[in-house]
Scaffold this active site. Sequence first.
Site, mmCIF file in Angstrom:
data_model
loop_
_atom_site.group_PDB
_atom_site.id
_atom_site.type_symbol
_atom_site.label_atom_id
_atom_site.label_comp_id
_atom_site.label_asym_id
_atom_site.label_seq_id
_atom_site.Cartn_x
_atom_site.Cartn_y
_atom_site.Cartn_z
ATOM 1 N N HIS A 148 -113.432 1.429 -2.709
ATOM 2 C CA HIS A 148 -112.126 1.371 -2.047
ATOM 3 C C HIS A 148 -112.244 1.450 -0.524
ATOM 4 O O HIS A 148 -111.249 1.240 0.195
ATOM 5 C CB HIS A 148 -111.224 2.502 -2.568
ATOM 6 C CG HIS A 148 -109.774 2.148 -2.611
ATOM 7 N ND1 HIS A 148 -109.264 0.995 -2.056
ATOM 8 C CD2 HIS A 148 -108.699 2.798 -3.146
ATOM 9 C CE1 HIS A 148 -107.959 0.957 -2.247
ATOM 10 N NE2 HIS A 148 -107.587 2.044 -2.907
ATOM 11 N N ASP A 194 -109.647 -3.515 -1.108
ATOM 12 C CA ASP A 194 -108.289 -3.002 -1.317
ATOM 13 C C ASP A 194 -107.892 -3.155 -2.781
ATOM 14 O O ASP A 194 -108.405 -4.032 -3.494
ATOM 15 C CB ASP A 194 -107.294 -3.759 -0.431
ATOM 16 C CG ASP A 194 -107.521 -3.493 1.049
ATOM 17 O OD1 ASP A 194 -108.036 -2.405 1.372
ATOM 18 O OD2 ASP A 194 -107.195 -4.371 1.871
#
Length: 433
Positions: A404, A408
């Site tokens: 992450h 995204d």
Amino acid sequence: MGEHVIKLPDVGEGVAEAELVEWHVKIGDLVREDAVLAAVMTDKATVEIPSPVDGEIVWLGAEIGDTVPVGSPIVRIKVAGDAPSTAEPAAESKPEAKAPEAAKASSEPAKKEEEKTPTTPKPAAATAALKPVPRATTGLPRPEGERPLASPAVRLRAREAGIDLRQVPGTGPAGRVTHEDLDAFAARGAAVVVAGLQEKTGVEEIKVIGLRRRIAEKMALAKSRIAHITYVEEVDVTALEELRAKLNASKKPDRAKLTILPFLMRALVKAVAEQPQLNAIYDDDAGIIHRHAGVHIGMAAQTPGGLMVPVVKHAEARDLWDCAAEVNRLADAAKAGTATREELTGSTITITSLGAMGGVATTPVINHPEVAIVGVNKIMIRPMWDGTQFVPRKMMNLSSSFDHRVIDGWDAAVFVQRLKALLEAPAMIFVEG
């Protein structure tokens, strides 16, 4: 007699050290030239160290689990003649500290010889000092598996009371359990254990070495440095399974049988072509993302020694059958322990599958320093609504994890949805452009 010193050889490019994972010899063993002395591991590849000479093992320079620098002496062998020694002076080495089991083995013959030879009786004071305190006088529990000593009357009384004599410390001669011991056992409020359901108190210590230690280090590194996000989506693979069955039924004899993995590999190649940020390595120390044009797919495989990740290089240049053949070849090499360092490194994205044991959903750990991993769960027949009625469909979940820090959530979802679309309409996998 001379002495030949064996040093840890260079076992791979750029490798400065290796972990000792197995000894095949001990001090006092006679070995022949080319006999395997030890095995070391580096980068998940195990290398055997052979003996270059005939002789007797006189020194072992490391214990299992030790990390040994390349060029360090690991074995000394006594050989015929006056061969010069290349090792450090003997005074600087500590064989007794390095190989306790071997030292114990070498002392056993001497002990047996001592038993055969009459010796002068030791002074009574010295004998008393060396004599251990009998367990019988201490009332300590006996070692697990040792049969308790007791009279028939004591055994009958214990059986009628439902007491397992193995749990009762004996204070009589030679550790014999007495009536008083039974009374004391009951008075202490000890739990009554029915025979066959006794408590077990043994603890087995297992040193984490070799591949298992590498796996532990790799998983700890991935979880501590990567911000994982996991996305789970269900996929209707009914059409894919029908196509797979037809292709397997008509395949040439020399071709590998198709599983679902080659289809997923080809779908993955198409998906990362549209989202190249998923086929990447993140150097978080330098803060640089390396996007790769070639798709090198790691295939997490369970082996007798533990988890390994052989790599299918340039999946973008392989067709369905070639992917299947390469997966089979690498899986066999990994399970046999013959996979090379080159075959176990260089992946840019990984697929993990537990086959029929895949469960409903998983949370795969990313293969650091990659940024994505695709997990395959088991196929199950579930009722699905087609607009007018429920129909049986073959359903499978994809459980995929992403870094992450650089991927995204939206991009992760787009990637998984693209895989879903390709697998649900498998003809699209073979459409170019």
